[in-house]
Design an enzyme around this catalytic site. Structure first.
Site, PDB file in Angstrom:
ATOM      1  CG  HIS A  80      -1.585   1.266   1.519  1.00  0.00           C
ATOM      2  ND1 HIS A  80      -1.250   2.041   2.605  1.00  0.00           N
ATOM      3  CD2 HIS A  80      -2.551   1.944   0.868  1.00  0.00           C
ATOM      4  CE1 HIS A  80      -1.991   3.132   2.606  1.00  0.00           C
ATOM      5  NE2 HIS A  80      -2.789   3.106   1.570  1.00  0.00           N
ATOM      6  CD  GLU A  83      -2.747   2.665  -3.459  1.00  0.00           C
ATOM      7  OE1 GLU A  83      -3.340   3.766  -3.361  1.00  0.00           O
ATOM      8  OE2 GLU A  83      -3.085   1.660  -2.793  1.00  0.00           O
ATOM      9  CG  HIS A  84      -0.001   6.383  -0.429  1.00  0.00           C
ATOM     10  ND1 HIS A  84      -0.476   7.515   0.177  1.00  0.00           N
ATOM     11  CD2 HIS A  84      -0.933   5.411  -0.218  1.00  0.00           C
ATOM     12  CE1 HIS A  84      -1.647   7.254   0.750  1.00  0.00           C
ATOM     13  NE2 HIS A  84      -1.930   5.980   0.527  1.00  0.00           N
ATOM     14  CD  GLU A 160      -4.729   5.789   3.584  1.00  0.00           C
ATOM     15  OE1 GLU A 160      -5.080   4.639   3.274  1.00  0.00           O
ATOM     16  OE2 GLU A 160      -3.997   6.500   2.866  1.00  0.00           O
TER      17      GLU A 160
END
Length: 452
Positions: A80, A83-84, A160
């Site tokens: 993840h 992905e950022h 987040e």
């Protein structure tokens, strides 16, 4: 959709229209789920095209066959996190410029990570497809990372996690419940990662992950919309063809040992206003089981939870009024074994114990007496309707094929899903239910308010 979205929902897009009714006459041909065309580039990248000429728009998606469940021990969240970082720029495109260019050309872009895949997408007018391919192909192997960019984005990911999980009792509870379901398999680790491990991720961790898995032979390009397949294939050869294939590590994951004991996870939090109950059971996925068993479970899920006439809702919410909500869900699109979940929220004057007893009374009736002819046919009709209405969504088509193919599903099973649903029998459902509802492989979850 947010870049960090887990996206476990994606293949369920074909079920979201289940409230519609549809009846297939003997003269009608069973519809297929789209008519994809596919090819393989010389570098090993699969290309799938779903033509839809009703509007001059296109969805362009690149799916990498790697997700959170492929992470090494102690590095949870790296899939993840990368992905950022994919939006940080290349030698050609500066940091943050990717999304700006897409927006200036009238499009939208985003990305998401799941346990089994990482996907990047853009929606735009069909004439922008060459630009979208050029941008996406550039960052497939041209990403540039440094400590400043990585450190700043790590704080974004931690924030987040704070907002979506740490400050959300439902999010925290779900992590504990899923972790209890999987004794050994990495599906028990959250996609966003454990906070203590996210905090230790480094620039080198991100570079290593990127250089290990981001290659054309570990990716699937899915294009849906107002395009011609051969034109898309030619563009793919031009933009993605030069990307170099790499040796991808075999996808070997720790598998579950036999589960011998029912587990109960109870969590109390002062922020909880309404208690909830759920029970999950280990269930097969489309890759790990016979397709007939998987389709039988999909129809069973529809019988239990498909709208106001379903067994759980009609009995517990409408008739007995012990639940404010009740249902089930099952996602067959995971690479390894999935879960089948039944759940309920008690009405204001009822208790969790009443909801649990009511759900199990329904499950026990199915185990003892099976499903009926009428409810079986109604469930099939609703699912067929969902397949027909799913064809109205260009982006939905791209999501359906990308999620399934990256999780090891066969393309012919996706296309012929409606026919396979119509062929499900009562006997297959009853057999699948008896195999599924084994409490030794289940976890009961209770999210409760803090005791006064």
């Amino acid at each position: 959709m947010n870049r960090s979205q887990s996206a476990g929902f994606i293949l369920s897009l074909i079920l979201v229209f289940g409230c519609f009714s549809y009846s297939l006459s003997a003269a009608e041909e069973i519809p297929t789920l789209f008519n994809p065309k596919t090819t393989m580039l010389e570098n090993g990248m699969q290309v799938v095209v779903i033509e839809d000429h009703r509007a001059p728009i296109v969805t362009h998606m690149v799916w990498y066959k790697v997700g959170a469940a492929d992470e090494p021990a102690g590095k949870s969240g790296i899939a993840h996190f990368l992905e950022h970082l994919m939006f940080k720029g290349t030698a050609k495109i500066g940091s943050g410029e990717f999304s700006r260019i897409v927006a200036e050309n009238g499009g939208q872009d985003n990305a998401f990570t799941s346990q089994d895949y990482t996907a990047y997408f853009q929606n735009a007018s069909a004439d922008k497809l060459p630009l979208l391919m050029e941008l996406e192909a550039d960052r497939m192997q041209g990403l540039l990372l440094d400590d400043d960019a990585v450190g700043a984005e790590l704080q974004v990911v931690l924030e987040e996690r704070s907002q979506r999980t740490d400050n959300n009792p439902s999010g925290l509870f779900r992590e504990q419940w899923i972790a209890a379901q999987y004794l050994a398999h990495p599906y028990g680790t959250p996609v966003i990662g454990w906070r203590n491990e996210i905090e230790k991720l480094t620039t080198q961790d991100a570079i290593d992950w990127y250089k290990t898995y981001y290659a054309p032979n570990n990716a699937i390009l899915v294009v849906a919309g107002d395009v011609e397949a051969e034109t898309v294939f030619q563009l793919a050869r031009k933009y993605y063809g030069p990307q170099k294939p790499m040796e991808i590590p075999p996808r070997i994951r720790v598998q579950e040992p036999p589960q011998l004991a029912k587990r109960v996870v109870e969590m109390r939090d002062e922020r909880v206003r309404e208690p909830s109950w759920r029970q999950s059971f280990l269930a097969p996925s489309a890759r790990t089981a016979d397709v007939k068993e998987v389709r039988a479970l999909e129809v069973l899920n529809e019988i239990l939870s498909g709208g106001p006439t379903s067994r759980l809702y009609s009995a517990l919410v409408r008739d007995q009024k012990v639940a404010a909500g009740a249902g089930s869900y099952y996602d067959a699109t995971s690479y390894d074994p999935s879960i089948f979940v039944v759940y309920g929220t008690p009405a204001s004057d009822a208790t969790i114990d009443q909801v649990e007893a009511g759900i199990w009374e329904i499950l026990q009736d199915i185990l003892n007496n099976g499903v009926g002819d009428d409810e079986l046919q109604s469930a099939k009709n609703r699912l067929l309707a969902s397949a027909i209405y799913a064809r109205d969504s260009v982006s939905g088509a791209a999501n359906i094929f990308g999620a399934a193919l990256t999780s090891g599903e066969k393309i012919e099973n996706i296309v012929n899903w409606p026919r396979q649903i119509t062929e499900v029998t009562k006997e297959e459902i009853n057999r699948a239910a008896r195999k599924l509802f084994d409490e030794k492989s289940s976890v009961v979850g209770k999210l409760l308010p803090e005791e006064k």
